[in-house]
Write a protein that holds these residues in place. Structure first.
Motif, mmCIF file in Angstrom:
data_model
loop_
_atom_site.group_PDB
_atom_site.id
_atom_site.type_symbol
_atom_site.label_atom_id
_atom_site.label_comp_id
_atom_site.label_asym_id
_atom_site.label_seq_id
_atom_site.Cartn_x
_atom_site.Cartn_y
_atom_site.Cartn_z
ATOM 1 N N GLN A 3 0.847 -1.185 0.000
ATOM 2 C CA GLN A 3 0.000 0.000 0.000
ATOM 3 C C GLN A 3 0.885 1.237 0.000
ATOM 4 O O GLN A 3 1.738 1.398 0.867
ATOM 5 C CB GLN A 3 -0.914 0.007 1.229
ATOM 6 C CG GLN A 3 -1.760 1.272 1.366
ATOM 7 C CD GLN A 3 -2.669 1.235 2.570
ATOM 8 O OE1 GLN A 3 -3.624 0.462 2.634
ATOM 9 N NE2 GLN A 3 -2.371 2.065 3.570
ATOM 10 N N THR A 4 0.691 2.101 -0.977
ATOM 11 C CA THR A 4 1.434 3.354 -1.041
ATOM 12 C C THR A 4 0.452 4.506 -0.924
ATOM 13 O O THR A 4 -0.624 4.484 -1.524
ATOM 14 C CB THR A 4 2.225 3.474 -2.353
ATOM 15 O OG1 THR A 4 1.335 3.388 -3.464
ATOM 16 C CG2 THR A 4 3.266 2.377 -2.457
ATOM 17 N N THR A 5 0.828 5.509 -0.152
ATOM 18 C CA THR A 5 -0.033 6.669 0.062
ATOM 19 C C THR A 5 0.794 7.939 -0.069
ATOM 20 O O THR A 5 1.844 8.078 0.571
ATOM 21 C CB THR A 5 -0.691 6.627 1.446
ATOM 22 O OG1 THR A 5 -1.550 5.483 1.532
ATOM 23 C CG2 THR A 5 -1.530 7.876 1.688
ATOM 24 N N PHE A 6 0.299 8.843 -0.902
ATOM 25 C CA PHE A 6 0.880 10.168 -1.019
ATOM 26 C C PHE A 6 -0.117 11.177 -0.466
ATOM 27 O O PHE A 6 -1.312 11.106 -0.754
ATOM 28 C CB PHE A 6 1.192 10.501 -2.480
ATOM 29 C CG PHE A 6 1.534 11.956 -2.702
ATOM 30 C CD1 PHE A 6 2.801 12.440 -2.393
ATOM 31 C CD2 PHE A 6 0.583 12.848 -3.187
ATOM 32 C CE1 PHE A 6 3.112 13.780 -2.580
ATOM 33 C CE2 PHE A 6 0.888 14.188 -3.379
ATOM 34 C CZ PHE A 6 2.154 14.658 -3.069
ATOM 35 N N GLY A 7 0.382 12.108 0.335
ATOM 36 C CA GLY A 7 -0.495 13.125 0.891
ATOM 37 C C GLY A 7 0.163 14.488 0.883
ATOM 38 O O GLY A 7 1.395 14.601 0.936
ATOM 39 N N THR A 8 -0.656 15.509 0.782
ATOM 40 C CA THR A 8 -0.144 16.874 0.852
ATOM 41 C C THR A 8 -1.146 17.743 1.597
ATOM 42 O O THR A 8 -2.343 17.448 1.620
ATOM 43 C CB THR A 8 0.113 17.447 -0.552
ATOM 44 O OG1 THR A 8 0.756 18.711 -0.442
ATOM 45 C CG2 THR A 8 -1.194 17.625 -1.323
ATOM 46 N N THR A 9 -0.641 18.787 2.217
ATOM 47 C CA THR A 9 -1.499 19.702 2.961
ATOM 48 C C THR A 9 -1.005 21.134 2.768
ATOM 49 O O THR A 9 0.199 21.372 2.634
ATOM 50 C CB THR A 9 -1.532 19.349 4.460
ATOM 51 O OG1 THR A 9 -2.469 20.181 5.135
ATOM 52 C CG2 THR A 9 -0.170 19.554 5.102
ATOM 53 N N ILE A 10 -1.952 22.064 2.730
ATOM 54 C CA ILE A 10 -1.664 23.496 2.700
ATOM 55 C C ILE A 10 -2.551 24.150 3.748
ATOM 56 O O ILE A 10 -3.750 23.863 3.822
ATOM 57 C CB ILE A 10 -1.937 24.111 1.318
ATOM 58 C CG1 ILE A 10 -1.105 23.412 0.246
ATOM 59 C CG2 ILE A 10 -1.648 25.608 1.328
ATOM 60 C CD1 ILE A 10 -1.441 23.859 -1.172
ATOM 61 N N ARG A 11 -1.956 25.010 4.543
ATOM 62 C CA ARG A 11 -2.705 25.650 5.631
ATOM 63 C C ARG A 11 -2.267 27.116 5.722
ATOM 64 O O ARG A 11 -1.082 27.408 5.891
ATOM 65 C CB ARG A 11 -2.434 24.924 6.944
ATOM 66 C CG ARG A 11 -3.230 25.436 8.135
ATOM 67 C CD ARG A 11 -2.800 24.699 9.386
ATOM 68 N NE ARG A 11 -3.500 25.193 10.556
ATOM 69 C CZ ARG A 11 -4.574 24.619 11.093
ATOM 70 N NH1 ARG A 11 -5.050 23.522 10.543
ATOM 71 N NH2 ARG A 11 -5.151 25.127 12.159
ATOM 72 N N TYR A 12 -3.257 28.022 5.622
ATOM 73 C CA TYR A 12 -2.980 29.455 5.640
ATOM 74 C C TYR A 12 -3.770 30.089 6.780
ATOM 75 O O TYR A 12 -4.993 29.937 6.867
ATOM 76 C CB TYR A 12 -3.367 30.093 4.310
ATOM 77 C CG TYR A 12 -3.248 31.605 4.281
ATOM 78 C CD1 TYR A 12 -1.998 32.216 4.252
ATOM 79 C CD2 TYR A 12 -4.386 32.408 4.280
ATOM 80 C CE1 TYR A 12 -1.882 33.606 4.214
ATOM 81 C CE2 TYR A 12 -4.283 33.796 4.240
ATOM 82 C CZ TYR A 12 -3.031 34.389 4.212
ATOM 83 O OH TYR A 12 -2.921 35.750 4.190
ATOM 84 N N ASP A 13 -3.075 30.799 7.668
ATOM 85 C CA ASP A 13 -3.691 31.519 8.785
ATOM 86 C C ASP A 13 -3.506 33.011 8.576
ATOM 87 O O ASP A 13 -2.411 33.463 8.224
ATOM 88 C CB ASP A 13 -3.053 31.110 10.121
ATOM 89 C CG ASP A 13 -3.460 29.714 10.563
ATOM 90 O OD1 ASP A 13 -4.489 29.602 11.230
ATOM 91 O OD2 ASP A 13 -2.734 28.756 10.232
ATOM 92 N N LYS A 14 -4.576 33.763 8.836
ATOM 93 C CA LYS A 14 -4.505 35.212 8.670
ATOM 94 C C LYS A 14 -5.368 35.885 9.735
ATOM 95 O O LYS A 14 -6.542 35.575 9.885
ATOM 96 C CB LYS A 14 -5.012 35.606 7.284
ATOM 97 C CG LYS A 14 -5.141 37.113 7.048
ATOM 98 C CD LYS A 14 -3.789 37.811 7.031
ATOM 99 C CE LYS A 14 -3.925 39.291 6.691
ATOM 100 N NZ LYS A 14 -2.624 39.993 6.702
ATOM 101 N N LYS A 15 -4.746 36.797 10.495
ATOM 102 C CA LYS A 15 -5.489 37.632 11.429
ATOM 103 C C LYS A 15 -5.825 38.938 10.725
ATOM 104 O O LYS A 15 -4.933 39.635 10.231
ATOM 105 C CB LYS A 15 -4.670 37.899 12.685
ATOM 106 C CG LYS A 15 -4.467 36.683 13.558
ATOM 107 C CD LYS A 15 -3.702 37.027 14.828
ATOM 108 C CE LYS A 15 -3.504 35.798 15.708
ATOM 109 N NZ LYS A 15 -2.732 36.126 16.940
#
Length: 697
Positions: free
Chosen positions: A334-346
């Motif tokens: 089993q092969t798994t590729f994952g990616t995430t992007i997270r942007y925080d702004k006040k």
């Protein structure tokens, strides 16, 4: 474990004012000495914890923070040990060395823990759970994490998770946040765990490596385990505003599987392996490696961006069924590729969060016949794939002095495709489906005081089926199962407050009510024990109360304290006017369970006290005709904690009660003959003793 809000760290500078003194001099006026202000530097560990606390405080629902230092006072080998005091999480260990049945708010109430769906597991915000939602081969060493954030149910939208039970994010230690240390524990059932962690910081570079090993003979026959792992990460402070961190993990885990027992077998010997587990040499051998990278930018004083990816490869060798009519050995990659992007702004009074998670999983291999765990002829060729995209946006709007409005939505789209070819006939099963949903959420938080708050929220729930569930669909056709979805409302409070002159107490209390449509439930296949068949049911109710209370009570002077801790969960998981089962309770999870301890603590680091578990009855069938008895357990732990070392001793189940830790589900066990032959019971741990030592270097 302590409730997170009970240990808030003040991160502002510490101001030291030197007393002004008049300097008398002949023929000169008095002068004041200059005032010197010194700012205490904020450590990387304090910054990290403050960031976690900030996210918890912005969540209008049940979230708990577990800290590594709280785990060092007791034996922790499994996720069940780690999550012992987290309310709303039903965990059970029984068949394997460190395989834990995990259910959050009634998720994953299948007959067995084959693929362990319902809770998204993450490490440093990057997925460990496969793209289809399964945790089948996931082995996470609880002692390799510095923190674990458990966001139950819809509260996991902060992480973008589209699961009924929420998410758990394990935060890795780094050389900047942890000390070099060695750990060794040993105890009953041939248990030996050891690890060594070493790191270095050199200017803008740092690196940390943990090497761990676990040996386990098991408290049941045919339960031996050998596991070794390496966890490494290295960081590069590219500039004042950019940091990159690379993670490498390797785990080799071989374990024998003890089986489920009938009531007669359990009464005769609850710790036997099961009729065919030893002769069939049932195993779960997993070798995996994982690489991940995470880059964080502080774009300005009010905004930040995190981008990360992960790649994981797992090899599974898994003989699980052998009888005169059928045998099954799963051998796949089993092969798994994952990616995430997270942007925080006040932005003024608004705290904006935008995020994206994407994952792809491929499963290639096959189902084989076997004899005694030795692979034989290929019976089914497997080539499955899944992808999943979660896009989420949230605004935490502080619209008044004590009020925050939390609102947002998640968009989910994913594909599941199963391609199974029967070798003998060439017949192909190819259930494939796309799953899409928009999941809104709105909540409110009211700040009662500096360290306490009330919250309420309403959210939509959604979870697509896993590849394993599509493979084992009871229809055995190319029609795919429907996704699970529903709506949930919850209210609660959390915080800490003084208790008298020199004492304090903390709490976490949540009430939730969810209506679920098309819940996927699995039953043991009576024609192939050890496998399951999955199907959708129309309507179910998942409701409950989650409570955690702790305190530190001074006795006389501050040298002596009593520290009670109580975790309580009440579950109401039922069918909702089902045409076959009416309003029956769902099986597997008990209606209530209570876990607690009462520790005496001395200022010199000594601690001692009892631990206890109270677990209610459970049903083992949807017809509610077969009930499994509850149990009460008593334990004791003691130890000594100093600045650079710690030693503990723990005893569990001191009354040596034989009890059922985990149970599989069947359709209807009202027939005594059927009930008597049902192998569905997994024994819990008998009387056991463990000792451990940790020292920093």
């Amino acid at each position: 474990m302590r409730l997170s809000t009970a240990r808030l760290v003040t991160l502002g500078g510490v101001v030291i004012v030197l007393p002004a003194a008049a300097i008398a001099a002949e023929n000169a006026p008095n002068e004041l000495a200059p005032i010197t202000v010194q700012e205490q530097p904020v450590s990387e560990a304090q910054k990290e914890r403050a960031g976690l606390q900030r996210e918890l405080a912005l969540t209008p629902g049940g979230v708990t923070l577990v800290e590594a230092e709280d785990l060092e006072e007791r034996n922790v080998a499994t996720l069940g040990d780690m999550l012992r005091y987290v309310p709303g999480m039903w965990t059970a260990d029984g068949s394997t060395g460190d395989g834990t049945f995990l259910s959050s708010r009634g998720s994953n109430l299948d007959s067995v823990n084959y693929d362990g769906n319902g809770v998204k597991l993450m490490i440093d915000g990057l997925p460990v759970t496969a793209a289809d939602g399964n945790n089948h081969n996931s082995f996470i060493d609880p002692l390799a994490a510095r923190y674990a954030v458990i966001a139950r149910g819809a509260n996991a939208m902060t992480y973008g998770a589209s699961t009924l039970g929420g998410a758990i994010d394990f935060i890795s230690p780094t050389a900047r946040t942890t000390d070099n240390q060695a750990y060794l524990s040993a105890g009953s059932h041939g248990t030996v765990q050891n690890s060594v962690t070493g790191g270095t910081v050199h200017g803008n570079l740092d690196a940390l490596v943990t090497v761990e090993q676990r040996s386990y003979d098991g408290f049941r026959a045919h339960q031996e385990q050998q596991r070794s792992g390496v966890y490494a990460n290295t960081g590069w402070q590219i500039s004042d505003s950019v940091e990159n961190r690379l993670y490498l993990t390797y785990v080799d885990n071989d374990q024998e599987l003890a089986g489920s027992l009938t009531q007669g077998q359990f009464d005769a010997d609850p710790y036997q392996a099961g009729a065919s587990n030893e002769t069939g040499n049932f195993l779960k051998n997993v070798e995996k490696w994982r690489v991940a990278n995470r880059t964080a930018w502080n774009l300005s004083d009010t905004s930040s961006l995190v981008v990360g990816f992960s790649f994981e490869d797992q090899s599974l060798y898994h003989p699980i069924v052998q009888n005169p009519f059928f045998s099954l050995l799963i051998d796949n990659d089993q092969t798994t590729f994952g990616t995430t992007i997270r942007y925080d702004k006040k932005l003024g009074n608004h705290d904006l969060l935008l995020g994206l998670n994407y994952g792809e999983t491929r499963v290639k291999g096959g189902n084989y016949q076997h004899s005694g765990g030795v692979r034989g002829a290929l019976s089914t060729k497997v080539d499955n794939k899944a992808d999943n995209l979660e896009v989420f946006a949230m605004d935490r709007w502080h619209f008044a002095e004590r009020w925050s409005l939390v609102y947002g939505a998640q968009a989910v789209t994913g594909n599941r495709e199963v391609r199974n070819v029967t070798v003998s006939s060439g017949a192909e099963r190819n259930p494939e489906e796309d799953f899409d949903s928009i999941n809104p959420r709105v909540g409110v938080i009211y700040q009662l005081a500096d360290r306490s708050e009330l919250f309420a929220s309403v959210s939509k729930l959604f979870e697509a089926p896993t590849l394993y569930e599509l493979e084992d669909d009871v229809s055995a056709s190319d029609e795919a199962l429907d996704a699970m979805q529903g709506k949930v409302a919850e209210v609660g409070t959390r915080g800490s407050a003084p208790l008298g002159q020199a004492s304090e107490w903390n709490w976490e209390f949540t009430v939730y009510y969810a209506q679920i449509e098309d819940e996927i439930l699995s039953l043991d296949d009576p024609n192939a024990t050890g496998t399951s068949l999955a199907t959708n049911v129309d309507d179910t109710i998942h409701a409950g109360v989650e409570a955690l209370f702790g305190a530190s009570i001074a006795l006389g002077n501050s040298d002596h304290r009593i520290a009670p801790l109580l975790s309580m969960t009440w579950n109401d998981f039922t069918f909702d006017n089902d045409p076959l089962y009416g309003d029956n309770q769902l099986p597997v999870a008990p209606e209530f369970f209570i876990k607690g301890e009462v520790m005496y603590r001395h200022a010199n680091g000594f601690y001692a006290g009892p631990t206890f578990d109270i677990v209610d009855d459970r049903y083992a069938d949807f017809a509610n005709s077969y009930k499994v008895d509850g149990y009460e357990l008593l334990g004791l732990r003691t130890g000594l904690n100093r600045d650079n070392w710690e030693v503990y001793l723990e005893g569990r189940n001191l009354t040596d009660e034989a009890y059922v830790a985990n149970v599989s589900a069947r359709n209807d066990l009202s027939n005594p003959a059927t009930a008597g032959a049902a192998a569905i019971l997994q024994a819990g741990e008998p009387r056991s003793f463990y000792a451990g030592v940790r020292f920093d270097f």
